[in-house]
Design a protein around this motif. Structure first.
Motif, PDB file in Angstrom:
ATOM      1  N   LYS A 242       0.830  -1.210   0.000  1.00 53.28           N
ATOM      2  CA  LYS A 242       0.000   0.000   0.000  1.00 53.28           C
ATOM      3  C   LYS A 242       0.865   1.261   0.000  1.00 53.28           C
ATOM      4  O   LYS A 242       0.543   2.243  -0.683  1.00 53.28           O
ATOM      5  N   LYS A 243       1.980   1.246   0.721  1.00 48.76           N
ATOM      6  CA  LYS A 243       2.862   2.421   0.759  1.00 48.76           C
ATOM      7  C   LYS A 243       3.528   2.645  -0.594  1.00 48.76           C
ATOM      8  O   LYS A 243       3.715   3.789  -1.018  1.00 48.76           O
ATOM      9  N   ILE A 244       3.892   1.562  -1.276  1.00 51.40           N
ATOM     10  CA  ILE A 244       4.469   1.712  -2.621  1.00 51.40           C
ATOM     11  C   ILE A 244       3.425   2.293  -3.577  1.00 51.40           C
ATOM     12  O   ILE A 244       3.737   3.159  -4.405  1.00 51.40           O
ATOM     13  N   LEU A 245       2.192   1.821  -3.473  1.00 47.30           N
ATOM     14  CA  LEU A 245       1.126   2.342  -4.326  1.00 47.30           C
ATOM     15  C   LEU A 245       0.826   3.806  -4.018  1.00 47.30           C
ATOM     16  O   LEU A 245       0.479   4.581  -4.915  1.00 47.30           O
ATOM     17  N   LEU A 246       0.955   4.215  -2.751  1.00 43.35           N
ATOM     18  CA  LEU A 246       0.744   5.615  -2.396  1.00 43.35           C
ATOM     19  C   LEU A 246       1.816   6.522  -2.987  1.00 43.35           C
ATOM     20  O   LEU A 246       1.574   7.701  -3.221  1.00 43.35           O
ATOM     21  N   MET A 247       3.016   5.987  -3.217  1.00 38.81           N
ATOM     22  CA  MET A 247       4.086   6.783  -3.826  1.00 38.81           C
ATOM     23  C   MET A 247       3.942   6.900  -5.333  1.00 38.81           C
ATOM     24  O   MET A 247       4.565   7.771  -5.943  1.00 38.81           O
ATOM     25  N   SER A 248       3.155   6.020  -5.936  1.00 45.52           N
ATOM     26  CA  SER A 248       3.023   6.050  -7.398  1.00 45.52           C
ATOM     27  C   SER A 248       2.245   7.282  -7.840  1.00 45.52           C
ATOM     28  O   SER A 248       1.505   7.891  -7.068  1.00 45.52           O
TER      29      SER A 248
ATOM     30  N   ARG B 289      16.401  -3.933 -11.008  1.00 43.35           N
ATOM     31  CA  ARG B 289      15.007  -4.178 -10.644  1.00 43.35           C
ATOM     32  C   ARG B 289      14.300  -2.893 -10.252  1.00 43.35           C
ATOM     33  O   ARG B 289      13.086  -2.797 -10.376  1.00 43.35           O
ATOM     34  N   ILE B 290      15.059  -1.903  -9.766  1.00 43.19           N
ATOM     35  CA  ILE B 290      14.443  -0.617  -9.441  1.00 43.19           C
ATOM     36  C   ILE B 290      13.978   0.088 -10.706  1.00 43.19           C
ATOM     37  O   ILE B 290      13.009   0.851 -10.689  1.00 43.19           O
ATOM     38  N   VAL B 291      14.662  -0.169 -11.804  1.00 42.52           N
ATOM     39  CA  VAL B 291      14.336   0.503 -13.065  1.00 42.52           C
ATOM     40  C   VAL B 291      12.887   0.242 -13.466  1.00 42.52           C
ATOM     41  O   VAL B 291      12.239   1.100 -14.084  1.00 42.52           O
ATOM     42  N   HIS B 292      12.343  -0.913 -13.104  1.00 46.47           N
ATOM     43  CA  HIS B 292      10.962  -1.251 -13.480  1.00 46.47           C
ATOM     44  C   HIS B 292       9.937  -0.390 -12.740  1.00 46.47           C
ATOM     45  O   HIS B 292       8.756  -0.406 -13.102  1.00 46.47           O
ATOM     46  N   PHE B 293      10.373   0.358 -11.714  1.00 49.22           N
ATOM     47  CA  PHE B 293       9.461   1.244 -10.983  1.00 49.22           C
ATOM     48  C   PHE B 293       9.549   2.700 -11.454  1.00 49.22           C
ATOM     49  O   PHE B 293       8.825   3.545 -10.942  1.00 49.22           O
ATOM     50  N   ARG B 294      10.427   3.010 -12.380  1.00 49.84           N
ATOM     51  CA  ARG B 294      10.674   4.392 -12.768  1.00 49.84           C
ATOM     52  C   ARG B 294       9.411   5.078 -13.284  1.00 49.84           C
ATOM     53  O   ARG B 294       9.071   6.186 -12.857  1.00 49.84           O
ATOM     54  N   LYS B 295       8.699   4.426 -14.179  1.00 51.54           N
ATOM     55  CA  LYS B 295       7.524   5.052 -14.787  1.00 51.54           C
ATOM     56  C   LYS B 295       6.388   5.177 -13.786  1.00 51.54           C
ATOM     57  O   LYS B 295       5.712   6.207 -13.717  1.00 51.54           O
ATOM     58  N   ASP B 296       6.165   4.127 -12.984  1.00 51.97           N
ATOM     59  CA  ASP B 296       5.055   4.143 -12.028  1.00 51.97           C
ATOM     60  C   ASP B 296       5.287   5.140 -10.902  1.00 51.97           C
ATOM     61  O   ASP B 296       4.340   5.770 -10.418  1.00 51.97           O
TER      62      ASP B 296
ATOM     63  N   VAL C  75      14.791  10.089 -14.173  1.00 55.12           N
ATOM     64  CA  VAL C  75      16.210  10.440 -14.141  1.00 55.12           C
ATOM     65  C   VAL C  75      17.018   9.165 -14.305  1.00 55.12           C
ATOM     66  O   VAL C  75      16.490   8.051 -14.201  1.00 55.12           O
ATOM     67  N   ASN C  76      18.314   9.329 -14.546  1.00 53.18           N
ATOM     68  CA  ASN C  76      19.218   8.186 -14.612  1.00 53.18           C
ATOM     69  C   ASN C  76      19.456   7.686 -13.195  1.00 53.18           C
ATOM     70  O   ASN C  76      20.135   8.320 -12.393  1.00 53.18           O
ATOM     71  N   LEU C  77      18.894   6.527 -12.855  1.00 49.87           N
ATOM     72  CA  LEU C  77      18.940   6.034 -11.482  1.00 49.87           C
ATOM     73  C   LEU C  77      20.363   5.741 -11.020  1.00 49.87           C
ATOM     74  O   LEU C  77      20.753   6.097  -9.907  1.00 49.87           O
ATOM     75  N   ARG C  78      21.144   5.075 -11.862  1.00 47.46           N
ATOM     76  CA  ARG C  78      22.513   4.722 -11.466  1.00 47.46           C
ATOM     77  C   ARG C  78      23.354   5.969 -11.221  1.00 47.46           C
ATOM     78  O   ARG C  78      24.120   6.043 -10.262  1.00 47.46           O
ATOM     79  N   GLU C  79      23.195   6.960 -12.073  1.00 48.66           N
ATOM     80  CA  GLU C  79      23.943   8.208 -11.891  1.00 48.66           C
ATOM     81  C   GLU C  79      23.456   8.951 -10.651  1.00 48.66           C
ATOM     82  O   GLU C  79      24.260   9.556  -9.924  1.00 48.66           O
TER      83      GLU C  79
END
Length: 438
Positions: free
Chosen positions: A153-159, A310-317, A322-326
């Motif tokens: 639920k907390k992840i969905l609240l951040m989307s 695996r974090i990259v799959h959350f970028r759009k949601d 931004v470039n996550l690794r950078e």
């Protein structure tokens, strides 16, 4: 034209295939083409290493290989054990760079390698201790069902729109402590909280729960404000900073860091629409919001670490454009990337001290026991021999029982099986490796 060809001949260079006059001819491209550089790659190579976290990352990589191998053994459903001839085909699947026999021999407290009393081929099964820990982890995850619901639920609240792709949650299922069947046991069971828009998208039904809109970082800020008597201006938007040992602080770095700590930004749970660079107040505030989202996502995990890919799959949601690794490498006092192994792990630095998790949880405690069992290596094998003798007795009795049920075998043959079962040395030597490779 002739002068250009003479230059290539004099310096023993291969001339271009075709040379034509103009600003974009082949010779111009050959002379002025620059090697592409990446800021993230440069920072990754020049970063200050944390040896404790690198060591922990390497150990977790080995544990994940063991768990992946165990999952393959279960999926085959061929019984309580699997032959090494079959397991040797899984090297490319799990990413092993050594033979499967040599890998299993390194962890006798996890894998029991033996010779089958009837078929006489080398087989492998999970030890009783490891099997008990795996069952204990399943029980703990089942007991923490309400905590799992809260995390999702907390992840969905951040989307940005209250929706997350189920595939992204499936990739970080183990990191979040979710059960294997979380789609049915969590998302499907709590239909009053979650709604499946389609097969791969889950939506939060009620987004007005204010009790969940408090980030983990707010607890630290409250302690800093109350215990250290700092002003609200200093702590309201600050993050805990913990640089690795040997980190070099350049000129003007402290001043830039202080200004960044004081800079306000839109917090992860404070917005119900897409946050863009203009609405967030500039690129620096937009990046700070991305840091806050990543910080909160890592805080929700069991071991406060996750693979970067695996974090990259959350970028759009989550609206992190931004470039996550950078971004991670830009803040070495908050995050740390370990490059041990093929996958890069990002750690939340404040959650660790000398390579150990500060605030533990029941799931981490069980996985820590698995790690300790793996790290025992070939030590304390006397206890294993006693356990193997008990298993051999059980196996012999089972063979005798099955033979009595069938009633079609010769008694002398059964007696020879029992003698071979008790007399065979179960230690996995080089000869067994050669047999298994064939």
């Amino acid at each position: 034209m002739t002068r250009v060809l003479q230059t290539f001949t004099k310096h023993k260079l291969n001339p271009p295939c075709s040379i034509s006059f103009g600003p974009f001819n082949s010779s111009t491209q050959f002379r002025w083409k620059k090697k592409p550089t990446s800021t993230a790659r440069t920072r990754l190579e020049t970063r200050t290493r944390d040896l404790k976290l690198d060591q922990l990352s390497a150990r977790f990589k080995k544990l994940n290989l063991i768990l992946h191998l165990h999952k393959l053994m279960i999926d085959k459903k061929r019984g309580p054990f699997v032959s090494l001839q079959l397991m040797s085909r899984w090297n490319n699947i799990i990413g092993l760079n050594i033979g499967i026999g040599a890998f299993l021999r390194k962890y006798p407290h996890v894998f029991d390698v033996f010779t089958h009393p009837v078929k006489r081929n080398v087989c492998c099964r999970i030890t009783e201790k490891m099997k008990g820990l795996l069952n204990e982890e399943e029980d703990v995850v089942r007991d923490l069902e309400l905590e799992n619901v809260k995390r999702v639920k907390k992840i969905l609240l951040m989307s940005v729109n209250g929706r997350i792709h189920v595939h992204a949650l499936r990739l970080v299922r183990r990191e979040l402590g979710l059960p294997e069947d979380f789609r049915d046991s969590v998302l499907g069971k709590y239909s009053e909280d979650f709604r499946l828009v389609d097969l791969e998208v889950v939506e939060l039904v009620d987004r007005d729960d204010e009790s969940l809109r408090v980030a983990k970082i707010e607890e630290w800020r409250e302690r800093e404000y109350r215990e250290k008597w700092l002003s609200e201006y200093e702590t309201k938007y600050a993050f805990p900073i913990d640089f690795p040992t040997g980190f070099k602080i350049g000129a003007g770095f402290k001043e830039k860091l202080k200004n960044w700590q004081r800079m306000n930004y839109v917090k992860p749970y404070d917005v119900n629409e897409v946050v863009r660079v203009r609405t967030c107040g500039g690129i620096e505030r937009f990046e700070k919001r991305a840091v806050a989202i990543l910080h909160e996502l890592l805080s929700l995990t069991v071991e406060k670490m996750i693979e970067v890919e695996r974090i990259v799959h959350f970028r759009k949601d989550l609206g992190i454009e931004v470039n996550l690794r950078e971004l991670i490498l830009k803040h070495p006092g908050i995050f740390y990337i370990s490059t041990k192994g093929s996958n890069q792990l990002v750690f939340l630095r404040e959650a660790y001290s000398s390579g150990c998790l500060i605030e533990t949880n029941p799931i981490h405690d069980v996985r820590r026991k698995m790690l300790e069992l793996m790290l025992m290596g070939c030590r304390n094998t006397k206890e294993l021999k006693i356990e193997k003798e008990k298993i051999k007795d059980r196996t012999a009795n089972q063979v005798l029982y099955n033979d009595g049920e069938r009633g079609g075998r010769d008694t002398d043959f059964v007696i020879s099986i029992l003698e071979n079962c008790h007399g065979h040395n179960y230690d996995y030597g080089a000869s067994d490796i050669e047999d298994s490779s064939e």
